[in-house]
Design a protein around this motif. Structure first.
Motif, PDB file in Angstrom:
ATOM      1  N   ASP A  53       0.897  -1.186  -0.101  1.00 48.64           N
ATOM      2  CA  ASP A  53      -0.122  -0.054   0.001  1.00 48.64           C
ATOM      3  C   ASP A  53       1.042   1.401   0.236  1.00 48.64           C
ATOM      4  OD1 ASP A  53      -2.636  -1.176   0.609  1.00 48.64           O
ATOM      5  OD2 ASP A  53      -1.720  -1.954   2.227  1.00 48.64           O
ATOM      6  N   LEU A  54       0.722   1.953  -0.800  1.00 46.50           N
ATOM      7  CA  LEU A  54       1.415   3.439  -1.108  1.00 46.50           C
ATOM      8  C   LEU A  54       0.615   4.455  -0.729  1.00 46.50           C
ATOM      9  CD1 LEU A  54       3.611   2.561  -4.191  1.00 46.50           C
ATOM     10  CD2 LEU A  54       4.336   1.940  -1.724  1.00 46.50           C
ATOM     11  N   GLU A  55       1.057   5.546   0.004  1.00 42.43           N
ATOM     12  CA  GLU A  55       0.255   6.933   0.251  1.00 42.43           C
ATOM     13  C   GLU A  55       1.042   7.811  -0.750  1.00 42.43           C
ATOM     14  OE1 GLU A  55      -1.342   9.739   3.651  1.00 42.43           O
ATOM     15  OE2 GLU A  55       0.213   8.336   4.004  1.00 42.43           O
ATOM     16  N   CYS A  56       0.086   8.482  -1.578  1.00 43.47           N
ATOM     17  CA  CYS A  56       0.931   9.597  -2.626  1.00 43.47           C
ATOM     18  C   CYS A  56       0.795  10.953  -2.042  1.00 43.47           C
ATOM     19  CB  CYS A  56       0.027   9.247  -3.878  1.00 43.47           C
ATOM     20  SG  CYS A  56       0.649   7.347  -4.503  1.00 43.47           S
ATOM     21  N   PHE A  57       1.930  11.449  -2.168  1.00 45.00           N
ATOM     22  CA  PHE A  57       1.844  12.778  -1.662  1.00 45.00           C
ATOM     23  C   PHE A  57       2.218  13.529  -2.904  1.00 45.00           C
ATOM     24  CE2 PHE A  57       2.759  10.724   2.126  1.00 45.00           C
ATOM     25  CZ  PHE A  57       2.097  11.493   3.076  1.00 45.00           C
ATOM     26  N   LYS A  58       1.665  15.047  -2.931  1.00 49.55           N
ATOM     27  CA  LYS A  58       1.625  16.045  -3.830  1.00 49.55           C
ATOM     28  C   LYS A  58       3.187  16.676  -3.618  1.00 49.55           C
ATOM     29  CE  LYS A  58      -1.960  18.056  -2.637  1.00 49.55           C
ATOM     30  NZ  LYS A  58      -2.908  19.183  -2.645  1.00 49.55           N
ATOM     31  N   THR A  59       3.938  16.675  -4.632  1.00 47.52           N
ATOM     32  CA  THR A  59       5.232  17.500  -4.408  1.00 47.52           C
ATOM     33  C   THR A  59       5.329  18.861  -5.409  1.00 47.52           C
ATOM     34  OG1 THR A  59       6.161  16.422  -6.501  1.00 47.52           O
ATOM     35  CG2 THR A  59       6.392  15.152  -4.668  1.00 47.52           C
ATOM     36  N   THR A 252      -8.889  11.930   1.557  1.00 46.54           N
ATOM     37  CA  THR A 252      -8.779  13.270   2.247  1.00 46.54           C
ATOM     38  C   THR A 252      -8.542  12.756   3.642  1.00 46.54           C
ATOM     39  OG1 THR A 252     -11.044  12.844   3.404  1.00 46.54           O
ATOM     40  CG2 THR A 252     -10.757  14.313   1.424  1.00 46.54           C
ATOM     41  N   THR A 253      -7.406  13.707   4.265  1.00 52.37           N
ATOM     42  CA  THR A 253      -6.919  13.400   5.632  1.00 52.37           C
ATOM     43  C   THR A 253      -7.574  14.479   6.853  1.00 52.37           C
ATOM     44  OG1 THR A 253      -4.962  14.523   5.164  1.00 52.37           O
ATOM     45  CG2 THR A 253      -5.067  12.292   4.857  1.00 52.37           C
ATOM     46  N   PRO A 254      -8.084  14.063   7.727  1.00 50.66           N
ATOM     47  CA  PRO A 254      -8.683  14.993   8.603  1.00 50.66           C
ATOM     48  C   PRO A 254      -7.690  15.847   9.490  1.00 50.66           C
ATOM     49  CG  PRO A 254      -8.645  12.789   9.651  1.00 50.66           C
ATOM     50  CD  PRO A 254      -8.150  12.529   8.281  1.00 50.66           C
ATOM     51  N   THR A 255      -6.414  15.656   9.314  1.00 52.38           N
ATOM     52  CA  THR A 255      -5.416  16.314  10.047  1.00 52.38           C
ATOM     53  C   THR A 255      -4.573  16.978   9.105  1.00 52.38           C
ATOM     54  OG1 THR A 255      -3.983  14.591  10.658  1.00 52.38           O
ATOM     55  CG2 THR A 255      -5.629  15.318  12.326  1.00 52.38           C
ATOM     56  N   THR A 256      -4.015  18.088   9.099  1.00 50.88           N
ATOM     57  CA  THR A 256      -3.025  18.595   8.456  1.00 50.88           C
ATOM     58  C   THR A 256      -1.577  18.029   8.564  1.00 50.88           C
ATOM     59  OG1 THR A 256      -4.121  20.627   8.332  1.00 50.88           O
ATOM     60  CG2 THR A 256      -1.661  20.841   7.524  1.00 50.88           C
ATOM     61  N   LEU A 257      -1.004  17.534   7.521  1.00 49.56           N
ATOM     62  CA  LEU A 257       0.275  16.565   7.816  1.00 49.56           C
ATOM     63  C   LEU A 257       1.231  17.686   7.334  1.00 49.56           C
ATOM     64  CD1 LEU A 257      -0.619  13.575   5.622  1.00 49.56           C
ATOM     65  CD2 LEU A 257      -0.754  13.718   8.194  1.00 49.56           C
ATOM     66  N   PRO A 258       2.506  17.402   8.178  1.00 51.44           N
ATOM     67  CA  PRO A 258       3.595  18.115   8.001  1.00 51.44           C
ATOM     68  C   PRO A 258       4.477  18.384   6.660  1.00 51.44           C
ATOM     69  CG  PRO A 258       4.221  16.419   9.101  1.00 51.44           C
ATOM     70  CD  PRO A 258       2.704  16.230   8.919  1.00 51.44           C
ATOM     71  N   THR A 259       4.793  19.535   6.314  1.00 55.43           N
ATOM     72  CA  THR A 259       5.280  19.553   4.912  1.00 55.43           C
ATOM     73  C   THR A 259       6.952  19.119   5.409  1.00 55.43           C
ATOM     74  OG1 THR A 259       4.212  21.663   4.539  1.00 55.43           O
ATOM     75  CG2 THR A 259       6.580  21.393   3.460  1.00 55.43           C
ATOM     76  N   VAL A 260       7.201  18.222   4.328  1.00 63.23           N
ATOM     77  CA  VAL A 260       8.714  17.463   4.455  1.00 63.23           C
ATOM     78  C   VAL A 260       9.296  17.858   3.159  1.00 63.23           C
ATOM     79  CG1 VAL A 260       9.780  15.380   4.800  1.00 63.23           C
ATOM     80  CG2 VAL A 260       7.268  15.693   5.738  1.00 63.23           C
ATOM     81  N   ALA A 284      -1.035  14.529   1.400  1.00 65.13           N
ATOM     82  CA  ALA A 284      -1.407  13.261   1.010  1.00 65.13           C
ATOM     83  C   ALA A 284      -2.564  13.737  -0.087  1.00 65.13           C
ATOM     84  CB  ALA A 284      -1.696  12.339   2.026  1.00 65.13           C
ATOM     85  N   SER A 285      -2.691  13.027  -1.203  1.00 66.36           N
ATOM     86  CA  SER A 285      -3.654  13.174  -2.196  1.00 66.36           C
ATOM     87  C   SER A 285      -4.540  12.018  -2.663  1.00 66.36           C
ATOM     88  CB  SER A 285      -3.170  14.003  -3.226  1.00 66.36           C
ATOM     89  OG  SER A 285      -2.138  13.491  -4.296  1.00 66.36           O
TER      90      SER A 285
END
Length: 300
Positions: A53-59, A252-260, A284-285
């Motif tokens: 399972d892969l979570e895909c983040f916008k870059t 959708t994620t209920p919490t704002t994830l940190p910028t990495v 994460a998108s």
């Protein structure tokens, strides 16, 4: 001191030396007889794909140097589709391994899955309009009904990278460096409507991105394994990577994830000449979930 005492001590010294020599010899034999550490065994295709399972983040947008690639399908179901030449466009996502809920991938699959990091670049190509039936492979979703989809136009090529120079062990690298996925738009965009908790598996992100909830929404793409011209995939590796099919869903994620901020480096031999890239993850998108096509399940 009398001569008898001297004689006794004189005999002890060679005896002690002989005992010490014998101990050293025994230890040397024991050391030499210890077998070398066994190489990490490859998981079966089923074991690897079922938990991938892969979570895909916008870059942030990044355009690599001009790169043209010839792609050929390697999964048996799509082997009849034509070979296609594409140009690597702008980077759009970084997809990283996660576990869902309290599920932990079993070993040895976990040892490989945690190093599957795929950078996804925009591509274009011919529309194929191929009908497929998809079945979920992960045990959490195996009971969900199969879905019928149409494979349409290629949109992305996802290729293996390492983050911050965290290179995996040699046996792991030998496999993950050959995971290349061509992602097609699909219709219909059926919603999954599942709530899950996601936990990072790769060591670079386990302390940076916290465990978080995600609502899985509509399906958008099917990413299927391809061979890049010029690659040299060992037979035992090909027998595994050819079964990696991932269906991408919006989340959708209920919490704002940190910028990495990360440094990415290509590890597939065909793209190893490309320069390192700076990538900023900004949320994460999507999530990519393992599926089988037309009832052709990975062996193992």
């Amino acid at each position: 001191m009398d001569r008898a005492a001297i004689g006794i001590h004189g005999r002890r010294k060679p005896t002690l030396r002989r005992v010490a020599s014998a101990v050293v010899a025994v230890l040397a034999v024991a050391f030499l007889s210890v077998p070398p550490a066994a190489a990490l065994a490859f998981p079966t295709p089923k074991a690897l794909t079922s938990f991938l399972d892969l979570e895909c983040f916008k870059t942030n947008p990044y355009q690599p140097p001009a790169t043209t690639l010839t792609l050929r399908h390697i999964n048996p179901v799509l082997s009849g589709l034509p070979t296609e030449t594409v140009t690597l466009g702008q980077r759009e996502q970084l997809c990283v391994p996660v576990s869902k809920n309290t599920q932990v991938p079993p070993s040895p699959a976990l040892d490989f899955i945690r190093y599957v990091d795929l950078a996804c670049y925009k591509i274009s190509g011919a529309t194929v309009t191929t009908g497929l039936v998809l079945s979920h492979l992960n045990p959490l979703f195996q009971s969900l009904p199969r879905t019928q989809i149409s494979l349409n136009t290629p949109q992305q090529l996802c290729v293996p990278v390492v983050k911050n120079n965290a290179v995996p062990p040699d046996e792991v690298l030998r496999l993950v460096r050959h995971i290349d996925l061509k992602c097609y738009a699909i219709t219909p965009n059926t919603p999954l409507n599942q709530q899950v908790s996601l936990r990072q598996l790769n060591p670079v992100l386990t302390q940076t991105i916290p465990t978080h909830g995600a609502q899985i929404l509509s399906a958008r793409q099917l990413c299927v394994p391809v061979y890049k011209g010029g690659d040299n995939i060992p037979a035992e590796v090909l027998n595994i990577v050819r079964w990696i099919d991932l269906e991408k869903f919006d989340i959708t994620t209920p919490t704002t994830l940190p910028t990495v901020s990360l440094t990415l480096r290509h590890i597939n031999p065909v793209l190893a000449r490309l320069p390192a890239e700076q990538a900023v993850l900004s949320g994460a998108s999507q999530i990519a979930l393992p599926v089988a096509k037309n009832g052709n399940f990975p062996p193992g």
